[in-house]
Design a protein around this motif. Structure first.
Motif, PDB file in Angstrom:
ATOM      1  N   GLU A  49       0.551  -1.092  -0.114  1.00 48.78           N
ATOM      2  CA  GLU A  49       0.337   0.227   0.069  1.00 48.78           C
ATOM      3  C   GLU A  49       0.485   1.417  -0.040  1.00 48.78           C
ATOM      4  O   GLU A  49       0.220   2.147  -0.104  1.00 48.78           O
ATOM      5  CB  GLU A  49      -1.004  -0.330   1.208  1.00 48.78           C
ATOM      6  N   GLN A 158     -10.873   1.167   2.998  1.00 42.52           N
ATOM      7  CA  GLN A 158      -9.950   1.017   3.089  1.00 42.52           C
ATOM      8  C   GLN A 158     -10.111  -1.209   3.545  1.00 42.52           C
ATOM      9  O   GLN A 158      -9.133  -1.200   2.947  1.00 42.52           O
ATOM     10  CB  GLN A 158      -9.847   0.883   5.283  1.00 42.52           C
ATOM     11  N   CYS A 177      -1.820  -6.508  10.025  1.00 42.52           N
ATOM     12  CA  CYS A 177      -1.748  -4.936   9.375  1.00 42.52           C
ATOM     13  C   CYS A 177      -1.793  -3.890  10.207  1.00 42.52           C
ATOM     14  O   CYS A 177      -2.166  -3.884  11.900  1.00 42.52           O
ATOM     15  CB  CYS A 177      -3.368  -4.444   8.980  1.00 42.52           C
ATOM     16  N   LEU A 184      -8.352   0.443   9.360  1.00 41.78           N
ATOM     17  CA  LEU A 184      -8.077  -0.407   8.461  1.00 41.78           C
ATOM     18  C   LEU A 184      -8.489  -1.564   8.544  1.00 41.78           C
ATOM     19  O   LEU A 184      -8.392  -2.549   7.931  1.00 41.78           O
ATOM     20  CB  LEU A 184      -6.714  -0.702   8.153  1.00 41.78           C
ATOM     21  N   PRO A 284       3.852  -3.974  11.234  1.00 42.58           N
ATOM     22  CA  PRO A 284       3.130  -5.418  10.765  1.00 42.58           C
ATOM     23  C   PRO A 284       4.824  -5.930  10.967  1.00 42.58           C
ATOM     24  O   PRO A 284       5.021  -7.536  10.625  1.00 42.58           O
ATOM     25  CB  PRO A 284       2.448  -5.828   9.442  1.00 42.58           C
ATOM     26  N   VAL A 302       0.611  -6.068   5.502  1.00 50.85           N
ATOM     27  CA  VAL A 302      -0.041  -4.828   5.019  1.00 50.85           C
ATOM     28  C   VAL A 302       0.924  -3.402   5.300  1.00 50.85           C
ATOM     29  O   VAL A 302       1.152  -3.329   6.060  1.00 50.85           O
ATOM     30  CB  VAL A 302      -1.081  -4.526   4.890  1.00 50.85           C
ATOM     31  N   SER A 304       1.617  -0.468   4.452  1.00 46.49           N
ATOM     32  CA  SER A 304       0.825   0.736   4.751  1.00 46.49           C
ATOM     33  C   SER A 304       0.427   2.366   4.035  1.00 46.49           C
ATOM     34  O   SER A 304      -0.200   2.501   3.709  1.00 46.49           O
ATOM     35  CB  SER A 304       0.038   0.845   5.798  1.00 46.49           C
TER      36      SER A 304
END
Length: 328
Positions: A49, A158, A177, A184, A284, A302, A304
């Motif tokens: 992401e 999300q 995450c 999220l 994460p 993820v 982010s």
């Protein structure tokens, strides 16, 4: 935040809302890639992401929410990434956005907000103070307040990360995450609720544990927020935030990571995987490298966001190991 604040009436998102968000997000954003790694033991699959046009997953929820927002403009509070997403989405959809950030917000993020022509207000010494001001401003001006996490359309937006994972990876999956306000992890939990072969694990910085404290207590409880490299996760949450119940119902586990573990994850991502991440984006991976997540099937971290200042990144990369010892 002051304890005398009244609760806003926020609708809890449903799984149907995820499909509506999916249509909006697909119309404006390309799917982000996954990096399977080189097969080295312990290397997680990465959902990047950080490669979003604003450098963060937050643009998903921003598109979903602004497309559904009443009126011509919104007011929001942000540590940076949500504000970037809101400004980007408002530009694309022809809307207007006022973004309130604390004076302590990352210079990298505020500089990008100015480049996106956001109506930027810098006030307060913390996210909590910026959020309080933004809520007051929205009420006084009659504009819609768009929370970075306590909003059904943001949460659903999300959760569209999960729809992309459906198309990119076979299960079973453990999706790990970051957790700040819980938008999220709530969205991913709502997506995973319909899938027997998916678990969602949320990771907080140990310096800011508002969501896990609220889940444990069954209600919002104020927590001490200490300085953290994961500035995008720092802060308390709104009274009555719907994310608390969603996390309690749909998220498999919550864990915390230390500042040293976050630094090690940033070094691992840069040196071993070739990616820039910010502190919040690395938590994460920090939890996985430290052995704090029980793997179920393929593990997906993820990543982010990438919006970290050059000085902060250089300081982290200058010294230290890329892999801390696993927790015993």
């Amino acid at each position: 935040m002051g304890e005398n604040r009244s609760m806003r009436d926020v609708v809890v998102p449903r799984r149907d809302d995820l499909e509506n968000a999916r249509q909006v997000v697909r119309a404006h954003l390309r799917p982000t890639p996954v990096d399977l790694g080189a097969g080295t033991p312990g290397d997680p699959t990465l959902k990047l992401e950080s490669l979003q046009p604003t450098g963060s997953f937050k643009v998903r929820g921003a598109f979903s929410a602004i497309a559904a927002a009443p009126g011509p403009g919104v007011v929001t509070a942000s540590a940076g990434n949500h504000g970037l997403g809101v400004a980007f989405a408002a530009n694309a959809l022809g809307g207007k956005a006022t973004v309130v950030v604390p004076r302590t917000a990352s210079a990298a993020k505020t500089a990008r907000l100015r480049r996106l022509n956001a109506d930027l207000v810098c006030t307060g010494e913390s996210f909590d103070e910026a959020e309080e001001y933004a809520l007051t401003l929205a009420g006084a001006s009659g504009r819609h307040y768009l929370s970075a996490y306590n909003d059904p359309h943001v949460i659903a937006g999300q959760g569209t990360i999960g729809h992309e994972l459906d198309e990119q990876l076979d299960g079973p999956l453990t999706v790990v995450c970051p957790v700040g306000g819980g938008g999220l992890v709530s969205g991913l939990g709502l997506w995973a609720a319909g899938r027997a072969d998916v678990r969602v694990v949320g990771v907080e910085a140990a310096a800011s544990t508002a969501v896990s404290a609220a889940v444990a207590a069954g209600r919002r409880v104020p927590v001490e927020v200490r300085p953290t490299l994961a500035d995008g996760l720092a802060g308390n949450i709104e009274p009555g935030s719907v994310t608390v119940g969603l996390v309690a119902r749909h998220v498999h586990h919550l864990v915390t990571v230390s500042e040293d573990e976050i630094r090690a994850a940033l070094r691992y991502l840069a040196y071993e995987r070739g990616y820039v991440a910010e502190g919040a984006g690395a938590v994460p991976v920090a939890a996985l490298l430290a052995g704090k997540v029980d793997a179920y099937g393929r593990v997906v971290a993820v990543v982010s966001g990438r919006n970290i200042t050059a000085a902060a990144l250089a300081s982290v990369l200058a010294a230290g190991e890329t892999r801390p010892a696993a927790a015993s």
